[in-house]
Design an enzyme around this catalytic site. Structure first.
Site, mmCIF file in Angstrom:
data_model
loop_
_atom_site.group_PDB
_atom_site.id
_atom_site.type_symbol
_atom_site.label_atom_id
_atom_site.label_comp_id
_atom_site.label_asym_id
_atom_site.label_seq_id
_atom_site.Cartn_x
_atom_site.Cartn_y
_atom_site.Cartn_z
ATOM 1 N N GLU A 49 34.176 -1.535 73.141
ATOM 2 C CA GLU A 49 33.384 -1.931 71.981
ATOM 3 C C GLU A 49 32.959 -3.369 72.244
ATOM 4 O OE1 GLU A 49 32.413 0.095 69.648
ATOM 5 O OE2 GLU A 49 33.663 1.762 70.344
ATOM 6 N N ASP A 147 28.999 0.572 79.545
ATOM 7 C CA ASP A 147 30.310 -0.071 79.691
ATOM 8 C C ASP A 147 30.452 -0.690 81.081
ATOM 9 O OD1 ASP A 147 31.984 1.157 77.171
ATOM 10 O OD2 ASP A 147 30.615 2.634 77.999
ATOM 11 N N HIS A 194 33.707 4.539 66.168
ATOM 12 C CA HIS A 194 33.391 3.299 66.881
ATOM 13 C C HIS A 194 34.640 2.464 67.159
ATOM 14 C CE1 HIS A 194 29.178 4.234 66.496
ATOM 15 N NE2 HIS A 194 29.331 4.373 65.195
ATOM 16 N N ASP A 199 36.892 7.131 70.711
ATOM 17 C CA ASP A 199 35.678 7.520 71.437
ATOM 18 C C ASP A 199 36.007 8.168 72.776
ATOM 19 O OD1 ASP A 199 34.220 6.565 69.356
ATOM 20 O OD2 ASP A 199 33.447 4.787 70.376
#
Length: 237
Positions: A49, A147, A194, A199
């Site tokens: 995140e 990512d 989130h 996730d």
């Protein structure tokens, strides 16, 4: 030097003949090789995140990692880390990030955290080194290319341990949506929490669905037709 008969008796006394020791060594060596090959097939699932998607100014605020085998069975759960970031950066997040990270409790957790980026990389790297051989296991996740950009920049030592290829579930999703629209309707929907660990778990479940419903095992009939078609093509050529 031991005589032949005495040496044989001593070998039998400690568990077997020379031949048995050789056979045991082969079995143990084969088992070790199989274990090594199995570890090389593992996948390193990561979700981050961030404060946004701008690699030049945004930062990682949460990260989680799971290790699966090639059949998508979870073998190990890595650290789920909240990384401290300055309030100024959090205040400059987009409205979307402020809303979702605020609702999930992540923004509050980041403000309370004392974890640095360097500490987080050390913990992640220590974990994957225990679970995977260097340079062989790919990074996996949903839209994991995003990512990867942040990991390449902020955690280069962690990324050096992984294979250069990635397994991106979103690629399979988009192909399924185009090629198998009926099956796609039954694909698991994301809960959109989130949060990093949630996730990842959803991504693994999604790929399990595609594996079971799209990457179907060939029946004997299908195998026969494939062989026949291959032989026909050879004959024509």
């Amino acid at each position: 030097m031991l005589g032949g008969s005495l040496g044989s008796r001593l070998l039998r006394g400690v568990g077997g003949t020379r031949g048995q020791f050789r056979a045991r060594g082969v079995r143990e060596g084969g088992a070790a090789m199989a274990a090594g090959e199995s570890m090389a097939q593992r996948m390193v699932w990561v979700d981050l995140e961030m404060t946004g998607l701008d690699i030049e100014k945004d930062q990682i605020i949460e990260m989680a990692c799971l290790i699966t085998d090639s059949d998508l069975n979870i073998l190990a759960e890595g650290p789920n880390l909240i990384i401290k970031q300055p309030d100024e950066l959090l205040d400059s997040m987009s409205d979307w990030c402020k809303e979702h990270h605020g609702k999930s409790g992540l923004t509050k957790a980041v403000k309370e955290s004392t974890m640095t980026l360097q500490q987080a990389e050390y913990e992640f790297l220590s974990f994957v080194r225990q679970q995977t051989p260097p340079g062989l296991c790919p990074l996996a996740g949903n839209s994991v290319h995003a990512d990867k950009k942040f990991l390449d920049k902020y955690m280069p030592q962690f990324m050096k341990h992984l294979h250069y290829r990635i397994i991106d579930v979103s690629t399979v999703k988009e192909l399924c949506r185009r090629w198998y629209p009926e099956e796609y309707e039954f694909a698991p929907k994301k809960a959109a929490s989130h949060r990093a660990l949630d996730d990842i778990s959803e991504s693994i479940k999604e790929l399990q669905f595609y594996r079971n419903n799209i990457f179907k095992k060939k029946t004997d009939e299908k195998k026969r037709k494939i062989i026949e078609n291959g032989e026909n093509e050879k004959t024509v050529s």
